[in-house]
Design a protein around this motif. Structure first.
Motif, PDB file in Angstrom:
ATOM      1  N   SER A 136       0.833  -1.193   0.000  1.00 20.93           N
ATOM      2  CA  SER A 136       0.000   0.000   0.000  1.00 20.93           C
ATOM      3  C   SER A 136       0.870   1.246   0.000  1.00 20.93           C
ATOM      4  CB  SER A 136      -0.922   0.012   1.223  1.00 20.93           C
ATOM      5  OG  SER A 136      -0.157   0.030   2.418  1.00 20.93           O
ATOM      6  N   GLU A 137       0.330   2.330  -0.536  1.00 24.68           N
ATOM      7  CA  GLU A 137       1.030   3.607  -0.567  1.00 24.68           C
ATOM      8  C   GLU A 137       0.748   4.384   0.710  1.00 24.68           C
ATOM      9  OE1 GLU A 137       0.150   5.749  -4.274  1.00 24.68           O
ATOM     10  OE2 GLU A 137      -0.831   3.883  -4.875  1.00 24.68           O
ATOM     11  N   GLN A 138       1.768   5.062   1.217  1.00 26.32           N
ATOM     12  CA  GLN A 138       1.587   5.891   2.396  1.00 26.32           C
ATOM     13  C   GLN A 138       2.341   7.201   2.203  1.00 26.32           C
ATOM     14  OE1 GLN A 138       0.670   4.603   5.902  1.00 26.32           O
ATOM     15  NE2 GLN A 138       0.176   2.525   5.303  1.00 26.32           N
ATOM     16  N   ALA A 139       1.730   8.282   2.648  1.00 29.70           N
ATOM     17  CA  ALA A 139       2.402   9.583   2.535  1.00 29.70           C
ATOM     18  C   ALA A 139       3.565   9.672   3.513  1.00 29.70           C
ATOM     19  CB  ALA A 139       1.408  10.705   2.790  1.00 29.70           C
ATOM     20  N   SER A 140       3.448   8.988   4.658  1.00 27.49           N
ATOM     21  CA  SER A 140       4.512   9.010   5.663  1.00 27.49           C
ATOM     22  C   SER A 140       4.434   7.754   6.516  1.00 27.49           C
ATOM     23  CB  SER A 140       4.403  10.255   6.555  1.00 27.49           C
ATOM     24  OG  SER A 140       3.190  10.227   7.289  1.00 27.49           O
ATOM     25  N   VAL A 141       5.553   7.431   7.130  1.00 21.76           N
ATOM     26  CA  VAL A 141       5.625   6.330   8.097  1.00 21.76           C
ATOM     27  C   VAL A 141       6.528   6.799   9.228  1.00 21.76           C
ATOM     28  CG1 VAL A 141       5.317   4.539   6.322  1.00 21.76           C
ATOM     29  CG2 VAL A 141       7.623   5.239   6.983  1.00 21.76           C
ATOM     30  N   PRO A 142       6.494   6.156  10.380  1.00 25.88           N
ATOM     31  CA  PRO A 142       7.381   6.558  11.485  1.00 25.88           C
ATOM     32  C   PRO A 142       8.857   6.484  11.091  1.00 25.88           C
ATOM     33  CG  PRO A 142       5.632   5.126  12.303  1.00 25.88           C
ATOM     34  CD  PRO A 142       5.541   5.090  10.799  1.00 25.88           C
ATOM     35  N   ASP A 143       9.639   7.414  11.604  1.00 28.45           N
ATOM     36  CA  ASP A 143      11.074   7.445  11.303  1.00 28.45           C
ATOM     37  C   ASP A 143      11.814   6.222  11.807  1.00 28.45           C
ATOM     38  OD1 ASP A 143      11.051   9.769   9.897  1.00 28.45           O
ATOM     39  OD2 ASP A 143      11.897  11.033  11.490  1.00 28.45           O
ATOM     40  N   THR A 144      11.196   5.471  12.715  1.00 25.18           N
ATOM     41  CA  THR A 144      11.845   4.284  13.281  1.00 25.18           C
ATOM     42  C   THR A 144      11.636   3.036  12.420  1.00 25.18           C
ATOM     43  OG1 THR A 144       9.881   3.923  14.642  1.00 25.18           O
ATOM     44  CG2 THR A 144      11.725   5.122  15.653  1.00 25.18           C
ATOM     45  N   TRP A 145      10.776   3.120  11.426  1.00 28.61           N
ATOM     46  CA  TRP A 145      10.557   1.966  10.556  1.00 28.61           C
ATOM     47  C   TRP A 145      11.834   1.644   9.788  1.00 28.61           C
ATOM     48  CZ3 TRP A 145       5.299   1.008   7.762  1.00 28.61           C
ATOM     49  CH2 TRP A 145       4.282   0.908   8.721  1.00 28.61           C
ATOM     50  N   LEU A 146      11.919   0.394   9.308  1.00 31.66           N
ATOM     51  CA  LEU A 146      13.124  -0.093   8.647  1.00 31.66           C
ATOM     52  C   LEU A 146      12.963  -0.081   7.129  1.00 31.66           C
ATOM     53  CD1 LEU A 146      13.822  -3.113  11.034  1.00 31.66           C
ATOM     54  CD2 LEU A 146      14.695  -0.764  11.196  1.00 31.66           C
ATOM     55  N   VAL A 147      13.996   0.364   6.454  1.00 36.84           N
ATOM     56  CA  VAL A 147      13.957   0.481   4.993  1.00 36.84           C
ATOM     57  C   VAL A 147      14.339  -0.842   4.348  1.00 36.84           C
ATOM     58  CG1 VAL A 147      15.001   1.614   3.000  1.00 36.84           C
ATOM     59  CG2 VAL A 147      14.388   2.950   5.034  1.00 36.84           C
ATOM     60  N   ARG A 148      13.529  -1.247   3.353  1.00 38.61           N
ATOM     61  CA  ARG A 148      13.761  -2.492   2.632  1.00 38.61           C
ATOM     62  C   ARG A 148      14.261  -2.253   1.208  1.00 38.61           C
ATOM     63  NH1 ARG A 148      10.974  -6.574   5.494  1.00 38.61           N
ATOM     64  NH2 ARG A 148      10.881  -7.955   3.687  1.00 38.61           N
ATOM     65  N   GLY A 149      14.019  -1.068   0.680  1.00 35.11           N
ATOM     66  CA  GLY A 149      14.419  -0.766  -0.690  1.00 35.11           C
ATOM     67  C   GLY A 149      13.805   0.544  -1.139  1.00 35.11           C
ATOM     68  N   GLY A 150      13.860   0.797  -2.424  1.00 40.47           N
ATOM     69  CA  GLY A 150      13.279   2.017  -2.947  1.00 40.47           C
ATOM     70  C   GLY A 150      13.543   2.159  -4.431  1.00 40.47           C
ATOM     71  N   PHE A 151      12.977   3.201  -5.028  1.00 40.70           N
ATOM     72  CA  PHE A 151      13.178   3.481  -6.440  1.00 40.70           C
ATOM     73  C   PHE A 151      12.935   4.970  -6.670  1.00 40.70           C
ATOM     74  CE2 PHE A 151       8.840   2.134  -5.703  1.00 40.70           C
ATOM     75  CZ  PHE A 151       8.064   3.072  -6.382  1.00 40.70           C
ATOM     76  N   PHE A 152      13.415   5.458  -7.819  1.00 40.77           N
ATOM     77  CA  PHE A 152      13.268   6.872  -8.154  1.00 40.77           C
ATOM     78  C   PHE A 152      12.148   7.061  -9.166  1.00 40.77           C
ATOM     79  CE2 PHE A 152      17.735   6.314  -6.913  1.00 40.77           C
ATOM     80  CZ  PHE A 152      17.796   7.225  -5.874  1.00 40.77           C
TER      81      PHE A 152
END
Length: 286
Positions: free
Chosen positions: A238-254
């Motif tokens: 799901s898409e989210q505008a924001s998440v807590p800063d403590t969440w863990l990053v799994r990946g990303g794209f531009f």
């Protein structure tokens, strides 16, 4: 509401032509499902676009390199020369109306169209020719500068060449550098070779930590993709505008120059997956 990851990634890029590279699609599903990473992903099967350039051809390659990927200054969008049984084509204006390309190519008796699209860094100079049935047209090749090409998909081309007398029908997709604020038509995961996060140890860092990494690279976060890790829905999210800063990053794209979507969750990625991804990307183990 949970949606398919492919649909979500496509939603972030501009219509009408949107493509997520095959390697990116496989890696995104691997990240969201938490399963072991596959062997290094291969994009659509294709003939290598490297071409051997004889001594005389080096001059052509050098001349083409001067204006490839640069806005044109004349009425012609293409510079076409006949050499060694080929039409050697330099794209002088990558922002021209596609009809201008087509008109020039038709003038040489070629039923070939050019589709120039903005691409993320890993694919900025890729040349990919296809027939109407989407099979690869091997007769049409990109022209690489002398030396090896270490980009994904041989994305080092400085021009292309088409055999004189080519009677087929083809569409040649040429990926170019995106202008500021322009959405990518083709994207990939941000740690692919050639991308700003390649070999950067971001996995399982907090959102706050990765935001700082991105800021150092001139990148801002436009949104988040939260994967659904349940076994029956692996590959969804799901898409989210924001998440807590403590969440863990799994990946990303531009999605455009300097703008990223971050994949984050409360559950960390397994070290086995991280190690497999590093190996596939040619990065040191973390």
């Amino acid at each position: 509401m949970t949606r398919n990851i492919d649909q979500i990634v496509a939603r972030f890029a501009a219509p009408p032509v949107t493509e997520v590279s095959e390697g990116a699609r496989e890696l995104i599903h691997e990240i969201t499902s938490g399963s072991p990473a596959p062997a290094p992903a291969k994009r659509r099967r294709r003939l290598s676009l490297r071409v051997a350039i004889p001594a005389g051809g080096l001059l052509t390659a050098a001349a083409v390199a001067l204006t490839w990927l640069q806005p044109g200054t004349s009425a012609s969008a293409l510079n076409i020369k006949q050499e060694g049984g080929y039409y050697v084509i330099e794209i002088k204006d990558l922002y021209a109306n596609p009809k201008m390309y087509e008109e020039q190519l038709r003038g040489y008796g070629l039923d070939v169209s050019l589709n120039v699209r903005p691409a993320t860094a890993a694919f900025e100079r890729e040349v990919f020719p296809t027939a109407p049935d989407m099979s690869v047209v091997n007769e049409i090749q990109g022209i690489n500068p002398p030396g090896p090409c270490d980009m994904v998909g041989d994305a080092c081309a400085i021009g292309l060449k088409i055999p004189v007398g080519f009677k087929g029908t083809a569409q040649v997709t040429v990926s170019r550098k995106a202008r500021p604020g322009e959405k990518y038509d083709v994207t990939t995961t941000w740690d692919t070779k050639g991308e700003p996060m390649h070999c950067v140890p971001f996995a399982n860092k907090t959102v706050a930590e990765v935001r700082a990494m991105l800021t150092e690279r001139g990148v801002r976060i436009s949104g988040f993709l939260v994967p659904d890790l349940t076994a029956e829905k692996a590959g969804g999210g799901s898409e989210q505008a924001s998440v807590p800063d403590t969440w863990l990053v799994r990946g990303g794209f531009f999605t455009e120059p300097g703008v990223a979507v971050v994949m984050a969750h409360t559950t960390p990625v397994s070290q086995r997956v991280i190690d497999a991804r590093n190996k596939a990307q040619g990065c040191a183990a973390s």
